[in-house]
Design a protein around this motif. Structure first.
Motif, PDB file in Angstrom:
ATOM      1  N   GLU A   1      -0.976   4.669  12.539  1.00 22.70           N
ATOM      2  CA  GLU A   1      -1.693   3.678  12.906  1.00 22.70           C
ATOM      3  C   GLU A   1      -2.094   2.399  12.154  1.00 22.70           C
ATOM      4  N   GLY A   2      -2.021   1.391  12.594  1.00 19.76           N
ATOM      5  CA  GLY A   2      -2.394   0.125  11.928  1.00 19.76           C
ATOM      6  C   GLY A   2      -3.911   0.114  11.426  1.00 19.76           C
ATOM      7  N   VAL A   3      -4.024  -0.456  10.303  1.00 17.80           N
ATOM      8  CA  VAL A   3      -5.503  -0.515   9.967  1.00 17.80           C
ATOM      9  C   VAL A   3      -5.792  -1.989   9.446  1.00 17.80           C
ATOM     10  N   ALA A   4      -4.925  -2.884   8.801  1.00 17.81           N
ATOM     11  CA  ALA A   4      -5.143  -4.299   8.671  1.00 17.81           C
ATOM     12  C   ALA A   4      -4.053  -4.996   8.385  1.00 17.81           C
ATOM     13  N   ALA A   5      -3.913  -6.348   8.389  1.00 15.96           N
ATOM     14  CA  ALA A   5      -2.857  -7.052   8.113  1.00 15.96           C
ATOM     15  C   ALA A   5      -3.056  -8.412   7.860  1.00 15.96           C
TER      16      ALA A   5
ATOM     17  N   ALA B   1      -6.441  10.203   5.481  1.00  7.81           N
ATOM     18  CA  ALA B   1      -5.273  10.005   5.760  1.00  7.81           C
ATOM     19  C   ALA B   1      -4.340   9.455   4.841  1.00  7.81           C
ATOM     20  N   MET B   2      -3.091   9.607   4.867  1.00  8.29           N
ATOM     21  CA  MET B   2      -2.320   8.984   3.958  1.00  8.29           C
ATOM     22  C   MET B   2      -2.059   7.694   4.464  1.00  8.29           C
ATOM     23  N   TYR B   3      -2.203   6.653   3.372  1.00  7.80           N
ATOM     24  CA  TYR B   3      -2.265   5.216   3.681  1.00  7.80           C
ATOM     25  C   TYR B   3      -1.121   4.547   3.133  1.00  7.80           C
ATOM     26  N   TYR B   4      -0.479   4.024   4.210  1.00  9.87           N
ATOM     27  CA  TYR B   4       0.752   3.015   3.599  1.00  9.87           C
ATOM     28  C   TYR B   4       0.717   1.640   3.696  1.00  9.87           C
ATOM     29  N   CYS B   5       1.302   0.843   2.992  1.00 13.00           N
ATOM     30  CA  CYS B   5       1.397  -0.563   2.821  1.00 13.00           C
ATOM     31  C   CYS B   5       2.863  -0.777   3.384  1.00 13.00           C
ATOM     32  N   ALA B   6       2.874  -1.868   4.243  1.00 14.06           N
ATOM     33  CA  ALA B   6       4.311  -2.459   4.553  1.00 14.06           C
ATOM     34  C   ALA B   6       4.394  -4.039   4.885  1.00 14.06           C
ATOM     35  N   ALA B   7       5.560  -4.311   4.743  1.00 11.14           N
ATOM     36  CA  ALA B   7       5.939  -5.569   4.709  1.00 11.14           C
ATOM     37  C   ALA B   7       6.939  -6.104   5.812  1.00 11.14           C
ATOM     38  N   SER B   8       6.901  -7.231   5.960  1.00 12.73           N
ATOM     39  CA  SER B   8       7.703  -8.020   7.135  1.00 12.73           C
ATOM     40  C   SER B   8       8.397  -9.412   6.912  1.00 12.73           C
ATOM     41  N   SER B   9       9.333  -9.751   7.038  1.00 12.40           N
ATOM     42  CA  SER B   9       9.555 -10.977   6.801  1.00 12.40           C
ATOM     43  C   SER B   9       9.499 -11.969   8.041  1.00 12.40           C
ATOM     44  N   PHE B  10       8.841 -11.082   9.040  1.00 14.19           N
ATOM     45  CA  PHE B  10       8.931 -12.120  10.509  1.00 14.19           C
ATOM     46  C   PHE B  10       7.327 -11.935  10.991  1.00 14.19           C
ATOM     47  N   SER B  11       6.983 -12.917  11.872  1.00 17.50           N
ATOM     48  CA  SER B  11       5.759 -12.814  12.444  1.00 17.50           C
ATOM     49  C   SER B  11       5.781 -11.786  13.733  1.00 17.50           C
ATOM     50  N   GLY B  12       4.863 -11.853  14.694  1.00 11.69           N
ATOM     51  CA  GLY B  12       5.102 -10.955  15.735  1.00 11.69           C
ATOM     52  C   GLY B  12       3.841  -9.823  15.656  1.00 11.69           C
TER      53      GLY B  12
ATOM     54  N   TYR C   1       1.377  -7.408  14.706  1.00  5.67           N
ATOM     55  CA  TYR C   1       0.837  -7.030  13.477  1.00  5.67           C
ATOM     56  C   TYR C   1       0.687  -5.699  13.338  1.00  5.67           C
ATOM     57  N   PHE C   2       0.549  -4.719  14.109  1.00  3.96           N
ATOM     58  CA  PHE C   2       0.261  -3.286  14.199  1.00  3.96           C
ATOM     59  C   PHE C   2       1.307  -2.364  14.482  1.00  3.96           C
ATOM     60  N   SER C   3       2.413  -2.774  14.901  1.00  2.67           N
ATOM     61  CA  SER C   3       3.357  -1.954  15.378  1.00  2.67           C
ATOM     62  C   SER C   3       4.316  -1.487  14.138  1.00  2.67           C
ATOM     63  N   THR C   4       4.501  -0.312  13.822  1.00 11.06           N
ATOM     64  CA  THR C   4       5.184   0.250  12.777  1.00 11.06           C
ATOM     65  C   THR C   4       6.748  -0.310  12.651  1.00 11.06           C
ATOM     66  N   GLY C   5       7.087  -0.606  13.986  1.00 14.96           N
ATOM     67  CA  GLY C   5       8.574  -1.221  14.107  1.00 14.96           C
ATOM     68  C   GLY C   5       8.765  -2.527  13.917  1.00 14.96           C
TER      69      GLY C   5
ATOM     70  N   TYR D   1       7.832  -3.727  10.934  1.00 14.59           N
ATOM     71  CA  TYR D   1       7.738  -3.893   9.448  1.00 14.59           C
ATOM     72  C   TYR D   1       9.007  -3.194   8.979  1.00 14.59           C
ATOM     73  N   ARG D   2       9.762  -3.667   8.230  1.00 15.47           N
ATOM     74  CA  ARG D   2      11.109  -3.246   7.521  1.00 15.47           C
ATOM     75  C   ARG D   2      10.679  -2.253   6.211  1.00 15.47           C
ATOM     76  N   TYR D   3      10.013  -3.024   5.529  1.00 17.91           N
ATOM     77  CA  TYR D   3       9.618  -2.244   4.046  1.00 17.91           C
ATOM     78  C   TYR D   3       8.143  -1.414   4.120  1.00 17.91           C
ATOM     79  N   TRP D   4       8.499  -0.422   3.532  1.00 16.25           N
ATOM     80  CA  TRP D   4       7.199   0.673   3.505  1.00 16.25           C
ATOM     81  C   TRP D   4       7.295   1.424   2.023  1.00 16.25           C
ATOM     82  N   GLY D   5       5.916   1.349   1.521  1.00 17.18           N
ATOM     83  CA  GLY D   5       5.767   2.253   0.324  1.00 17.18           C
ATOM     84  C   GLY D   5       5.791   3.582   0.575  1.00 17.18           C
TER      85      GLY D   5
END
Length: 122
Positions: free
Chosen positions: A45-49, A90-101, A103-107, A109-113
């Motif tokens: 689940e998303g936490v913050a963006a 929980a396990m906390y993950y960082c994610a990054a995206s090159s696009f808007s749209g 904020y809290f959908s895992t789909g 974001y392309r890049y994940w830690g």
């Protein structure tokens, strides 16, 4: 390509604080970055963006005790977590995206830690 490396997780007692860091490398343009978490047996689940230009947003009831921030000079995003509760474990993950749209959908974001574990005991 983009590489994300999280750090700062650990074990704390309820009411304690932790600051997570996500260091980003690579020369791909990034529009937004987010923090997600996944507890055992639950969906991620998303936490913050946060946008790399300006602005941030929070999911659910973490606003007020979690704060997301960035240091563009260091290519690092932080998640300050205060007043931690056992349900924040929980396990906390960082994610990054090159696009808007979204904020809290895992789909979105392309890049994940690889994630960093946060455990809060009562």
């Amino acid at each position: 390509q983009v590489q994300l490396v999280e750090s700062g997780g650990g074990s704390v007692q309820a009411g304690g604080s932790l600051r997570l860091s996500c260091a980003r490398s690579g020369d791909t343009f990034i529009y937004k970055m987010g923090w997600f978490r996944q507890a055992p047996g639950k969906e991620r689940e998303g936490v913050a963006a946060i946008y790399m230009a300006s602005g941030s947003t929070y999911y659910g009831d973490v606003k007020g005790h979690f704060t997301i921030s960035r240091d563009n000079a260091k290519n690092t995003v932080y998640l300050q977590m205060n007043s931690l509760k056992p349900e924040d474990t929980a396990m906390y993950y960082c994610a990054a995206s090159s696009f808007s749209g979204d904020y809290f959908s895992t789909g979105a974001y392309r890049y994940w830690g690889q994630g960093t574990q946060v455990t809060v005991s009562s």
